[in-house]
Design a protein around this motif. Sequence first.
Motif, PDB file in Angstrom:
ATOM      1  N   ILE A   1      51.279 -26.367  40.009  1.00  0.00           N
ATOM      2  CA  ILE A   1      50.402 -25.244  40.338  1.00  0.00           C
ATOM      3  C   ILE A   1      49.304 -25.261  39.282  1.00  0.00           C
ATOM      4  O   ILE A   1      49.594 -25.380  38.090  1.00  0.00           O
ATOM      5  CB  ILE A   1      51.184 -23.924  40.330  1.00  0.00           C
ATOM      6  CG1 ILE A   1      52.142 -23.937  41.526  1.00  0.00           C
ATOM      7  CG2 ILE A   1      50.258 -22.721  40.391  1.00  0.00           C
ATOM      8  CD1 ILE A   1      53.401 -23.227  41.297  1.00  0.00           C
ATOM      9  N   ILE A   2      48.060 -25.222  39.728  1.00  0.00           N
ATOM     10  CA  ILE A   2      46.932 -25.358  38.810  1.00  0.00           C
ATOM     11  C   ILE A   2      46.291 -23.992  38.600  1.00  0.00           C
ATOM     12  O   ILE A   2      45.697 -23.439  39.538  1.00  0.00           O
ATOM     13  CB  ILE A   2      45.857 -26.320  39.395  1.00  0.00           C
ATOM     14  CG1 ILE A   2      46.488 -27.539  40.079  1.00  0.00           C
ATOM     15  CG2 ILE A   2      44.834 -26.709  38.337  1.00  0.00           C
ATOM     16  CD1 ILE A   2      47.095 -28.535  39.183  1.00  0.00           C
ATOM     17  N   GLY A   3      46.397 -23.486  37.396  1.00  0.00           N
ATOM     18  CA  GLY A   3      45.744 -22.223  37.056  1.00  0.00           C
ATOM     19  C   GLY A   3      44.407 -22.526  36.394  1.00  0.00           C
ATOM     20  O   GLY A   3      44.355 -23.304  35.446  1.00  0.00           O
TER      21      GLY A   3
ATOM     22  N   LEU B   1      47.367 -16.818  33.152  1.00  0.00           N
ATOM     23  CA  LEU B   1      47.753 -15.736  34.061  1.00  0.00           C
ATOM     24  C   LEU B   1      47.629 -16.167  35.526  1.00  0.00           C
ATOM     25  O   LEU B   1      48.442 -15.792  36.367  1.00  0.00           O
ATOM     26  CB  LEU B   1      46.873 -14.510  33.820  1.00  0.00           C
ATOM     27  CG  LEU B   1      47.368 -13.538  32.763  1.00  0.00           C
ATOM     28  CD1 LEU B   1      46.326 -12.451  32.543  1.00  0.00           C
ATOM     29  CD2 LEU B   1      48.692 -12.905  33.190  1.00  0.00           C
ATOM     30  N   ALA B   2      46.596 -16.970  35.800  1.00  0.00           N
ATOM     31  CA  ALA B   2      46.374 -17.407  37.183  1.00  0.00           C
ATOM     32  C   ALA B   2      47.536 -18.260  37.689  1.00  0.00           C
ATOM     33  O   ALA B   2      47.809 -18.299  38.884  1.00  0.00           O
ATOM     34  CB  ALA B   2      45.061 -18.187  37.288  1.00  0.00           C
ATOM     35  N   THR B   3      48.240 -18.928  36.777  1.00  0.00           N
ATOM     36  CA  THR B   3      49.360 -19.768  37.221  1.00  0.00           C
ATOM     37  C   THR B   3      50.479 -18.919  37.819  1.00  0.00           C
ATOM     38  O   THR B   3      51.260 -19.402  38.625  1.00  0.00           O
ATOM     39  CB  THR B   3      49.959 -20.601  36.065  1.00  0.00           C
ATOM     40  OG1 THR B   3      50.516 -19.711  35.078  1.00  0.00           O
ATOM     41  CG2 THR B   3      48.933 -21.510  35.420  1.00  0.00           C
TER      42      THR B   3
ATOM     43  N   LEU C   1      50.757 -27.580  44.687  1.00  0.00           N
ATOM     44  CA  LEU C   1      51.084 -26.605  45.729  1.00  0.00           C
ATOM     45  C   LEU C   1      49.961 -25.588  45.875  1.00  0.00           C
ATOM     46  O   LEU C   1      49.780 -25.014  46.948  1.00  0.00           O
ATOM     47  CB  LEU C   1      52.374 -25.860  45.380  1.00  0.00           C
ATOM     48  CG  LEU C   1      53.635 -26.703  45.244  1.00  0.00           C
ATOM     49  CD1 LEU C   1      54.796 -25.836  44.757  1.00  0.00           C
ATOM     50  CD2 LEU C   1      53.987 -27.393  46.555  1.00  0.00           C
ATOM     51  N   ALA C   2      49.220 -25.369  44.788  1.00  0.00           N
ATOM     52  CA  ALA C   2      48.167 -24.356  44.833  1.00  0.00           C
ATOM     53  C   ALA C   2      47.196 -24.540  43.682  1.00  0.00           C
ATOM     54  O   ALA C   2      47.571 -25.050  42.628  1.00  0.00           O
ATOM     55  CB  ALA C   2      48.775 -22.955  44.762  1.00  0.00           C
ATOM     56  N   VAL C   3      45.952 -24.123  43.915  1.00  0.00           N
ATOM     57  CA  VAL C   3      44.966 -23.978  42.836  1.00  0.00           C
ATOM     58  C   VAL C   3      44.579 -22.500  42.809  1.00  0.00           C
ATOM     59  O   VAL C   3      44.184 -21.947  43.836  1.00  0.00           O
ATOM     60  CB  VAL C   3      43.713 -24.858  43.088  1.00  0.00           C
ATOM     61  CG1 VAL C   3      42.678 -24.619  42.005  1.00  0.00           C
ATOM     62  CG2 VAL C   3      44.092 -26.329  43.152  1.00  0.00           C
ATOM     63  N   HIS C   4      44.787 -21.880  41.670  1.00  0.00           N
ATOM     64  CA  HIS C   4      44.475 -20.447  41.523  1.00  0.00           C
ATOM     65  C   HIS C   4      43.356 -20.276  40.508  1.00  0.00           C
ATOM     66  O   HIS C   4      43.507 -20.670  39.356  1.00  0.00           O
ATOM     67  CB  HIS C   4      45.707 -19.688  41.016  1.00  0.00           C
ATOM     68  CG  HIS C   4      46.819 -19.627  42.004  1.00  0.00           C
ATOM     69  ND1 HIS C   4      48.116 -19.339  41.643  1.00  0.00           N
ATOM     70  CD2 HIS C   4      46.839 -19.808  43.339  1.00  0.00           C
ATOM     71  CE1 HIS C   4      48.881 -19.343  42.731  1.00  0.00           C
ATOM     72  NE2 HIS C   4      48.128 -19.632  43.770  1.00  0.00           N
ATOM     73  N   ILE C   5      42.257 -19.701  40.938  1.00  0.00           N
ATOM     74  CA  ILE C   5      41.105 -19.550  40.048  1.00  0.00           C
ATOM     75  C   ILE C   5      40.896 -18.075  39.691  1.00  0.00           C
ATOM     76  O   ILE C   5      40.940 -17.202  40.562  1.00  0.00           O
ATOM     77  CB  ILE C   5      39.828 -20.119  40.704  1.00  0.00           C
ATOM     78  CG1 ILE C   5      40.026 -21.617  40.998  1.00  0.00           C
ATOM     79  CG2 ILE C   5      38.610 -19.916  39.782  1.00  0.00           C
ATOM     80  CD1 ILE C   5      38.872 -22.282  41.712  1.00  0.00           C
ATOM     81  N   SER C   6      40.696 -17.851  38.410  1.00  0.00           N
ATOM     82  CA  SER C   6      40.449 -16.499  37.941  1.00  0.00           C
ATOM     83  C   SER C   6      39.155 -16.528  37.129  1.00  0.00           C
ATOM     84  O   SER C   6      38.909 -17.497  36.411  1.00  0.00           O
ATOM     85  CB  SER C   6      41.643 -16.093  37.079  1.00  0.00           C
ATOM     86  OG  SER C   6      41.462 -14.813  36.567  1.00  0.00           O
ATOM     87  N   CYS C   7      38.302 -15.499  37.251  1.00  0.00           N
ATOM     88  CA  CYS C   7      37.055 -15.536  36.492  1.00  0.00           C
ATOM     89  C   CYS C   7      36.757 -14.207  35.811  1.00  0.00           C
ATOM     90  O   CYS C   7      37.246 -13.163  36.227  1.00  0.00           O
ATOM     91  CB  CYS C   7      35.904 -15.974  37.379  1.00  0.00           C
ATOM     92  SG  CYS C   7      35.638 -14.859  38.734  1.00  0.00           S
ATOM     93  N   VAL C   8      36.003 -14.293  34.742  1.00  0.00           N
ATOM     94  CA  VAL C   8      35.599 -13.114  33.963  1.00  0.00           C
ATOM     95  C   VAL C   8      34.150 -13.315  33.516  1.00  0.00           C
ATOM     96  O   VAL C   8      33.657 -14.449  33.510  1.00  0.00           O
ATOM     97  CB  VAL C   8      36.494 -12.936  32.701  1.00  0.00           C
ATOM     98  CG1 VAL C   8      37.853 -12.361  33.051  1.00  0.00           C
ATOM     99  CG2 VAL C   8      36.636 -14.228  31.932  1.00  0.00           C
TER     100      VAL C   8
ATOM    101  N   ILE D   1      48.004 -26.400  33.727  1.00  0.00           N
ATOM    102  CA  ILE D   1      48.878 -26.972  34.752  1.00  0.00           C
ATOM    103  C   ILE D   1      50.306 -26.471  34.559  1.00  0.00           C
ATOM    104  O   ILE D   1      50.803 -26.409  33.430  1.00  0.00           O
ATOM    105  CB  ILE D   1      48.832 -28.517  34.685  1.00  0.00           C
ATOM    106  CG1 ILE D   1      47.376 -28.994  34.859  1.00  0.00           C
ATOM    107  CG2 ILE D   1      49.742 -29.132  35.739  1.00  0.00           C
ATOM    108  CD1 ILE D   1      47.225 -30.502  34.895  1.00  0.00           C
ATOM    109  N   VAL D   2      50.939 -26.107  35.648  1.00  0.00           N
ATOM    110  CA  VAL D   2      52.357 -25.724  35.622  1.00  0.00           C
ATOM    111  C   VAL D   2      53.113 -26.602  36.594  1.00  0.00           C
ATOM    112  O   VAL D   2      52.652 -26.860  37.708  1.00  0.00           O
ATOM    113  CB  VAL D   2      52.575 -24.253  36.052  1.00  0.00           C
ATOM    114  CG1 VAL D   2      54.028 -23.865  35.858  1.00  0.00           C
ATOM    115  CG2 VAL D   2      51.697 -23.331  35.273  1.00  0.00           C
ATOM    116  N   CYS D   3      54.285 -27.032  36.155  1.00  0.00           N
ATOM    117  CA  CYS D   3      55.146 -27.862  36.994  1.00  0.00           C
ATOM    118  C   CYS D   3      55.700 -27.067  38.178  1.00  0.00           C
ATOM    119  O   CYS D   3      55.572 -25.856  38.231  1.00  0.00           O
ATOM    120  CB  CYS D   3      56.297 -28.353  36.141  1.00  0.00           C
ATOM    121  SG  CYS D   3      57.060 -27.017  35.183  1.00  0.00           S
ATOM    122  N   HIS D   4      56.425 -27.785  39.053  1.00  0.00           N
ATOM    123  CA  HIS D   4      57.074 -27.088  40.179  1.00  0.00           C
ATOM    124  C   HIS D   4      58.091 -26.067  39.687  1.00  0.00           C
ATOM    125  O   HIS D   4      58.417 -25.124  40.388  1.00  0.00           O
ATOM    126  CB  HIS D   4      57.730 -28.093  41.131  1.00  0.00           C
ATOM    127  CG  HIS D   4      58.770 -28.927  40.467  1.00  0.00           C
ATOM    128  ND1 HIS D   4      60.033 -28.459  40.189  1.00  0.00           N
ATOM    129  CD2 HIS D   4      58.737 -30.198  39.979  1.00  0.00           C
ATOM    130  CE1 HIS D   4      60.720 -29.401  39.566  1.00  0.00           C
ATOM    131  NE2 HIS D   4      59.944 -30.472  39.429  1.00  0.00           N
TER     132      HIS D   4
END
Lengths: 281, 171
Positions: free
Chosen positions: A188-190, A206-208, A249-256, A269-272
């Motif tokens: 999972i890509i934060g 946090l996005a992960t 499995l996912a790309v999660h984008i957070s912005c400020v 990057i977070v593993c499964h």
Amino acid sequence: MRIIQASEVEALIKQLILDAEFNIGDDIRSALQTALLRETTAPARLALEQILENQRIAASEQTPLCQDTGMIVVFAYLGQDVHIDGGFEEAIQSGARSAFHEGYLRASVVADPLFDRINTRDNSPAIIHLRLLPDDDNLRLLVIPKGFGSENMSAIRMFPPSAGRDGVVDFIVDTVRRAGSKPCPPTIIGVGIGGTFEQCAQIAKLATARRVGSINPDERYAALESECLERVNALGIGPAGYGGITTALAVHISCVPTHIAGMPVAVNIVCHASRHSEGSL
Amino acid sequence: MIAVNAIDITLPLTPEIISSLNPGDIVRITGTVYTARDAAHKRVTESLANGEPLPFDLVGQTIYYAGPAPAKPGHVVGPCGPTTSARMDAYTPQLIKAGLRGMIGKGERSDAVRGAMREYGAIYFGVVGGAAALIARCVKRCALVAYKDLGTEAIRRLDVEDMVAVVLDKG
Ligand code: SF4
């Protein structure tokens, strides 16, 4: 004013850590099941079946999903109308230590990072990020035990604003390409965009923990997430690096908000074995 | 139990076993492996450089890059998945030269390691990173061999049965 005992914080931290270490989220499990339906080659399918079987064993034996039970990262959101009776940070540290002992977690932390590298033997310290919330009398805790196979593959870059959308996409895809199979794909890509150096990394982390399958409320970022996911999965790294179409499995984008002169981008990057657990008092 | 078409192999590896396998093959490994991670590799290579005896005979053996979590009472070993092999790349060519023939881990290896595998006929297997509780079930015996002070990074002898792995590279 509401009073919360430090001992309650300690007990909750312990419970959240153990829950995260033993039980994978249903969002991740179902994303893996979907991936299994789509992968066609024997090694990729084997990897996904083993990951799913591992999750069943961990849950039924209440044993850690992975031997790298990680460094414990805690995001604490404390309502301003709460008074903690006792030491707050000490309560978190001792809750984390009890989880380490009771859960048979691994001692994965060294005290000095460069010279001695002597193990602290109880996985301490936990890393604490605290924010105060106005008009609130609750304490919310998000616990993320973080393994380093994937943490080591993460990256941050201070882009000039001119790098634009393409610069961001290329950086994300390159980071995943360079990581190869080291971060235990499917990952999972934060992604954090904006802020300062440290805030960017923090929002990426946090996005992960965002729910896999959830859609970014900002359409532009939602589109960016799907484009990145598609490109990452076209790399062919696949489950466990055995080749295939499921590298993430996912790309999660957070912005400020950020400075006029900059556009920091952090890719965490977070593993499964994406472990996180949330609770409140 | 996951049904899988796999080639059964028994350790220690022989040149015949190694030459019969190809990248992408799924195997089921039974036999003895030694765990070693970063800190243990550092000590082993220092011993090699100083001509000191090693804590176990490396010749023909297989190293599993792993640092298990502690065993619960009644269990042989705690969760015990692979760690990233590349961190051992700096040491591996020397170990292969000294007789190491098999490696089990996760992730890509350096050109130097691949070169040493070719030169000496060694093989590298991948197991699924993060499948630690599942892999622990293959471990039938676990004994401390050396470097107890390293905790999870100590060298342990594991007797594994039917450990499912994929051939990632070979000499
Ligand atoms: S990257 Fe994740 S799954 Fe892989 S070994 Fe580390 S904690 Fe475990």
